[in-house]
Design an enzyme around this catalytic site. Structure first.
Site, PDB file in Angstrom:
ATOM      1  N   ASP A 100      14.957   0.719   4.534  1.00 51.01           N
ATOM      2  CA  ASP A 100      13.890   0.882   3.542  1.00 51.01           C
ATOM      3  C   ASP A 100      14.389   0.573   2.129  1.00 51.01           C
ATOM      4  O   ASP A 100      15.535   0.885   1.780  1.00 51.01           O
ATOM      5  CB  ASP A 100      13.437   2.345   3.611  1.00 51.01           C
ATOM      6  N   GLU A 154      14.167  -4.334   4.093  1.00 50.52           N
ATOM      7  CA  GLU A 154      12.861  -4.433   3.438  1.00 50.52           C
ATOM      8  C   GLU A 154      13.043  -4.856   1.986  1.00 50.52           C
ATOM      9  O   GLU A 154      13.449  -4.071   1.137  1.00 50.52           O
ATOM     10  CB  GLU A 154      12.113  -3.089   3.484  1.00 50.52           C
TER      11      GLU A 154
HETATM   12  C1  AAO Z   1       4.861   8.877  -3.257  1.00 48.64           C
HETATM   13  C2  AAO Z   1       3.700   8.826  -4.236  1.00 48.64           C
HETATM   14  C3  AAO Z   1       4.203   8.516  -5.626  1.00 48.64           C
HETATM   15  C4  AAO Z   1       5.259   9.556  -6.041  1.00 48.64           C
HETATM   16  C5  AAO Z   1       6.369   9.537  -5.016  1.00 48.64           C
HETATM   17  C6  AAO Z   1       7.453  10.567  -5.302  1.00 48.64           C
HETATM   18  O1  AAO Z   1       2.771   7.845  -3.818  1.00 48.64           O
HETATM   19  O2  AAO Z   1       3.102   8.557  -6.521  1.00 48.64           O
HETATM   20  O3  AAO Z   1       5.763   9.226  -7.312  1.00 48.64           O
HETATM   21  O4  AAO Z   1       5.822   9.802  -3.722  1.00 48.64           O
HETATM   22  O5  AAO Z   1       6.929  11.826  -5.328  1.00 48.64           O
HETATM   23  C7  AAO Z   1       6.094   5.247   0.366  1.00 48.64           C
HETATM   24  C8  AAO Z   1       4.782   5.133  -0.373  1.00 48.64           C
HETATM   25  C9  AAO Z   1       4.863   5.673  -1.781  1.00 48.64           C
HETATM   26  C10 AAO Z   1       5.425   7.079  -1.776  1.00 48.64           C
HETATM   27  C11 AAO Z   1       6.808   6.985  -1.155  1.00 48.64           C
HETATM   28  C12 AAO Z   1       7.538   8.325  -1.105  1.00 48.64           C
HETATM   29  O6  AAO Z   1       4.379   3.774  -0.388  1.00 48.64           O
HETATM   30  O7  AAO Z   1       3.534   5.695  -2.325  1.00 48.64           O
HETATM   31  O8  AAO Z   1       5.483   7.594  -3.103  1.00 48.64           O
HETATM   32  O9  AAO Z   1       6.669   6.535   0.212  1.00 48.64           O
HETATM   33  O10 AAO Z   1       6.797   9.254  -0.419  1.00 48.64           O
HETATM   34  C13 AAO Z   1       8.180  -1.075  -3.900  1.00 48.64           C
HETATM   35  C14 AAO Z   1       9.523  -1.100  -3.195  1.00 48.64           C
HETATM   36  C15 AAO Z   1       9.401  -1.088  -1.693  1.00 48.64           C
HETATM   37  C16 AAO Z   1       8.473   0.037  -1.229  1.00 48.64           C
HETATM   38  C17 AAO Z   1       7.131  -0.199  -1.907  1.00 48.64           C
HETATM   39  C18 AAO Z   1       6.097   0.836  -1.504  1.00 48.64           C
HETATM   40  O11 AAO Z   1      10.244  -2.252  -3.608  1.00 48.64           O
HETATM   41  O12 AAO Z   1      10.685  -0.877  -1.157  1.00 48.64           O
HETATM   42  O13 AAO Z   1       7.327  -0.112  -3.340  1.00 48.64           O
HETATM   43  N1  AAO Z   1       8.367   0.091   0.227  1.00 48.64           N
HETATM   44  C19 AAO Z   1       9.171   1.087   0.991  1.00 48.64           C
HETATM   45  C20 AAO Z   1       8.383   1.714   2.125  1.00 48.64           C
HETATM   46  C21 AAO Z   1       7.302   2.605   1.581  1.00 48.64           C
HETATM   47  C22 AAO Z   1       7.944   3.767   0.843  1.00 48.64           C
HETATM   48  C23 AAO Z   1       9.169   3.418   0.119  1.00 48.64           C
HETATM   49  C24 AAO Z   1       9.739   2.165   0.167  1.00 48.64           C
HETATM   50  C25 AAO Z   1       9.918   4.505  -0.518  1.00 48.64           C
HETATM   51  O14 AAO Z   1       7.915   0.715   2.986  1.00 48.64           O
HETATM   52  O15 AAO Z   1       6.435   3.054   2.593  1.00 48.64           O
HETATM   53  O16 AAO Z   1       7.001   4.287  -0.131  1.00 48.64           O
HETATM   54  O17 AAO Z   1      10.732   5.064   0.504  1.00 48.64           O
HETATM   55  C26 AAO Z   1       6.057  -5.047  -6.583  1.00 48.64           C
HETATM   56  C27 AAO Z   1       7.523  -5.146  -6.212  1.00 48.64           C
HETATM   57  C28 AAO Z   1       7.846  -4.386  -4.963  1.00 48.64           C
HETATM   58  C29 AAO Z   1       7.313  -2.982  -5.050  1.00 48.64           C
HETATM   59  C30 AAO Z   1       5.798  -3.059  -5.328  1.00 48.64           C
HETATM   60  C31 AAO Z   1       5.123  -1.707  -5.363  1.00 48.64           C
HETATM   61  O18 AAO Z   1       5.261  -5.769  -5.649  1.00 48.64           O
HETATM   62  O19 AAO Z   1       7.842  -6.490  -5.980  1.00 48.64           O
HETATM   63  O20 AAO Z   1       9.245  -4.344  -4.790  1.00 48.64           O
HETATM   64  O21 AAO Z   1       7.531  -2.330  -3.789  1.00 48.64           O
HETATM   65  O22 AAO Z   1       5.615  -3.728  -6.568  1.00 48.64           O
HETATM   66  O23 AAO Z   1       5.568  -1.000  -6.444  1.00 48.64           O
HETATM   67  C32 AAO Z   1       1.966  -8.292  -6.220  1.00 48.64           C
HETATM   68  C33 AAO Z   1       3.367  -8.791  -6.497  1.00 48.64           C
HETATM   69  C34 AAO Z   1       4.363  -7.945  -5.726  1.00 48.64           C
HETATM   70  C35 AAO Z   1       4.232  -6.569  -6.234  1.00 48.64           C
HETATM   71  C36 AAO Z   1       2.831  -6.143  -5.833  1.00 48.64           C
HETATM   72  C37 AAO Z   1       2.530  -4.720  -6.152  1.00 48.64           C
HETATM   73  O24 AAO Z   1       1.621  -8.488  -4.851  1.00 48.64           O
HETATM   74  O25 AAO Z   1       3.461 -10.112  -6.116  1.00 48.64           O
HETATM   75  O26 AAO Z   1       5.679  -8.398  -5.901  1.00 48.64           O
HETATM   76  O27 AAO Z   1       1.886  -6.947  -6.517  1.00 48.64           O
HETATM   77  O28 AAO Z   1       2.531  -4.521  -7.529  1.00 48.64           O
END
Ligand code: AAO
Length: 512
Positions: A212, A248
């Site tokens: 992850d 990932e």
């Molecule tokens: C939760 C709450 C938060 C709170 C946190 C801590 O939602 O509000 O602050 O707890 O209390 C999952 C959930 C999260 C959750 C987290 C922990 O999705 O909502 O937070 O569990 O419980 C990034 C990372 C990527 C990650 C993704 C979700 O790079 O690694 O965010 N995926 C993994 C897992 C996922 C998990 C986590 C990681 C954490 O698969 O299930 O989170 O363990 C851009 C960046 C990406 C970034 C995204 C989202 O993407 O490139 O790297 O991903 O932003 O922030 C266009 C762009 C694209 C961009 C996208 C979104 O498409 O081209 O690049 O827009 O903006």
């Protein structure tokens, strides 16, 4: 000597790209949020017999338990310790599941959350899946144990302590991702604890890991950790087998960090594949299926041997991660079956099929208000089992895309055509396309708003074949459409655009 070392290093990294799949199996299914007991049963009653290669499981380690929102699925991405009790079950149930799946030839891949612990606002107490005490504010996790020394905050140079700018690789690696307490993976002690956790799972018999949040870890730190991993358990795997690694990394281009920084360490999730396949099948941005003649590296995707591909994943199917409206999920069932069919027929990448649960989707201004909702559960928050209906579908809110006949049969198709070259492409310069895999399989899609009516060279030997989309071969009879292939390999296809599933697939084992 230098050469020897080079060969050894190269060999080591190559090995981590190999999913260690057994006996002609080719695909992985993500059984998102399933209980271990249900996965064990599914391996024995369905995945093993139907030729699935492996299961990606939800994180098995101890995680936070949240009330607000109520037991979100994402609580499992907030580790409290590496004890093996989670919403999916106990350590004993996990061990039993890994053993039973291995015994029927189905590999288990663990979703490893090693970049961070819980969110900084996670509170203090025993609201954790094994009941271990922790304090997020003190950064104290005694059941690992980790203390405040083991986190990165001193390295992070943003005012908020958060990742503020994805254009700065230091922030992305050294600061907090959405408030999650960022582990100092440069420390030998932390590396050791992470490796110990992963090695315990390797000893239990897992075949590898989906790691992850890899973008948020330095490649050098990961390299060090992966080198500490043992070879796979020789009870099920050839001696010297390395754990499969899927990292990932969301790389749609335009950021400071790119997927290729991680290529030598293992495979990487190809998010462009998911986003592009969605726009193609939805016919958005002027995309047409005929443009996929050079699908794969020709579309700017990463090298074939590096890619882990999927139509949707647990994040982007609900707007998290690189989620967008183009992503095709089970909510668009007709398109989903076609897109998954396309992926499984096409030789590019290591394929992963998504298997979801239903939630009360409620999209307001493009955002799903219920994107947090956890798996089907009882009022005490415990996850419901997966009941199997008489027609082999799942009940109680479990979608089980992998059990949809069209998808299961394409998993089998991929096994049958494994190793065969991409061949006999045809298109109508619009959204009707066909292609084969050597002389073992052929598939035809109609995603236009009019009928497909054409005679094509299939590459298959003459005879009558059963279409595995509208039905399947059962004994010597066919429950679906039949396709007559002439001795010259040519066959006539007719697919109305109004059909429930406007595509046809035939393969060597569906010959009548
Ligand atoms: C939760 C709450 C938060 C709170 C946190 C801590 O939602 O509000 O602050 O707890 O209390 C999952 C959930 C999260 C959750 C987290 C922990 O999705 O909502 O937070 O569990 O419980 C990034 C990372 C990527 C990650 C993704 C979700 O790079 O690694 O965010 N995926 C993994 C897992 C996922 C998990 C986590 C990681 C954490 O698969 O299930 O989170 O363990 C851009 C960046 C990406 C970034 C995204 C989202 O993407 O490139 O790297 O991903 O932003 O922030 C266009 C762009 C694209 C961009 C996208 C979104 O498409 O081209 O690049 O827009 O903006």
């Amino acid at each position: 000597m230098k050469l020897l070392i080079l060969v050894a290093l190269f060999g080591l990294s190559l090995a981590q790209h190999n999913p260690n799949l057994r006996s002609g199996r080719t695909s992985i299914v993500h059984l998102f949020e399933w209980r271990w007991a249900d996965i064990a049963a599914e391996c024995e009653r369905f995945l093993g017999p139907k030729g699935f290669g492996g299961v990606q499981i939800s994180p098995p380690n101890e995680h936070i338990v949240l009330n607000n929102p109520w037991r979100p699925w994402w609580q499992r991405y907030q580790p409290i310790s590496y004890n093996l009790c989670s919403r999916s079950g106990s350590e004993a149930e996990l061990r039993d599941m890994i053993t039973r799946c291995n015994n029927v030839g189905v590999n288990i891949y663990v979703d490893a959350v090693i970049n961070h612990m819980c969110g900084s606002g996670g509170g203090e107490g025993t609201h954790s899946s094994c009941g271990s005490w922790f304090s997020a504010s003190k950064k104290d996790f005694p059941s690992v144990p980790y203390s405040s020394w083991d986190f990165n905050d001193n390295k992070c140079r943003t005012g908020s302590g958060e990742i503020e700018n994805y254009g700065d690789p230091y922030q992305v690696r050294d600061c907090r991702l959405v408030g999650l307490l960022d582990l100092a993976l440069e420390k030998d002690y932390v590396r050791g604890k992470v490796a110990e956790y992963m090695n315990k799972l390797i000893d239990m018999g897992v075949a590898g890991f989906r790691v992850d949040a890899v973008k948020h870890m330095w490649p050098g730190d990961l390299d060090n950790i992966f080198r500490r991993l043992k070879n796979l358990n020789t009870k099920w795997f050839a001696s010297g087998s390395r754990p499969f690694i899927v990292q990932e990394v969301i790389d749609l281009g335009g950021e400071a960090i790119s997927a290729k920084e991680y290529f030598n360490l293992g495979r990487v999730t190809e998010f462009k594949y998911s986003a592009k396949l969605g726009t193609v099948f939805r016919k958005w941005n002027g995309e047409k299926l005929c443009y996929t003649k050079n699908w794969g590296e020709g579309w700017g995707f990463m090298p074939n041997g590096n890619a882990l591909v999927f139509v949707d994943n647990h994040d982007n199917q609900r707007g998290h991660g690189a989620g967008g409206a183009s992503i095709i999920t089970f909510w668009d069932a007709k398109l989903h079956k076609m897109a998954v069919g396309y992926m499984l027929a096409h030789p590019y990448g290591q394929t992963r099929v998504m298997s979801s649960f239903r939630w009360n989707r409620n999209i307001v201004n493009g955002k799903d208000q219920n994107d947090w909702m956890g798996p089907p559960s009882y009022s005490d928050g415990s996850t419901k089992p997966v009941p199997i209906n008489a027609d082999q579908t799942c009940g109680d809110g479990w979608v089980c895309e992998h059990r949809w006949r069209q998808i299961t049969n394409m998993v089998i198709f991929r096994n049958v055509v494994n190793g065969q070259p991409f061949a006999n492409w045809w298109d109508n310069q619009s959204n009707q396309v066909a292609f084969g895999r050597g002389n073992r399989g052929f598939i035809v899609f109609n995603n236009d708003d009019w009928a497909l009516d054409v005679t094509l060279n299939t590459g298959l030997s003459g005879g009558t074949y059963c279409d595995v989309i509208s039905g399947q071969k059962e004994g010597s009879r066919c429950t679906g459409k039949q396709v007559n292939v002439g001795s010259d390999g040519r066959a006539h296809f007719y697919i109305s655009n109004t059909e429930e599933d406007p595509f046809i697939a035939i393969h060597a084992n569906s010959k009548l």
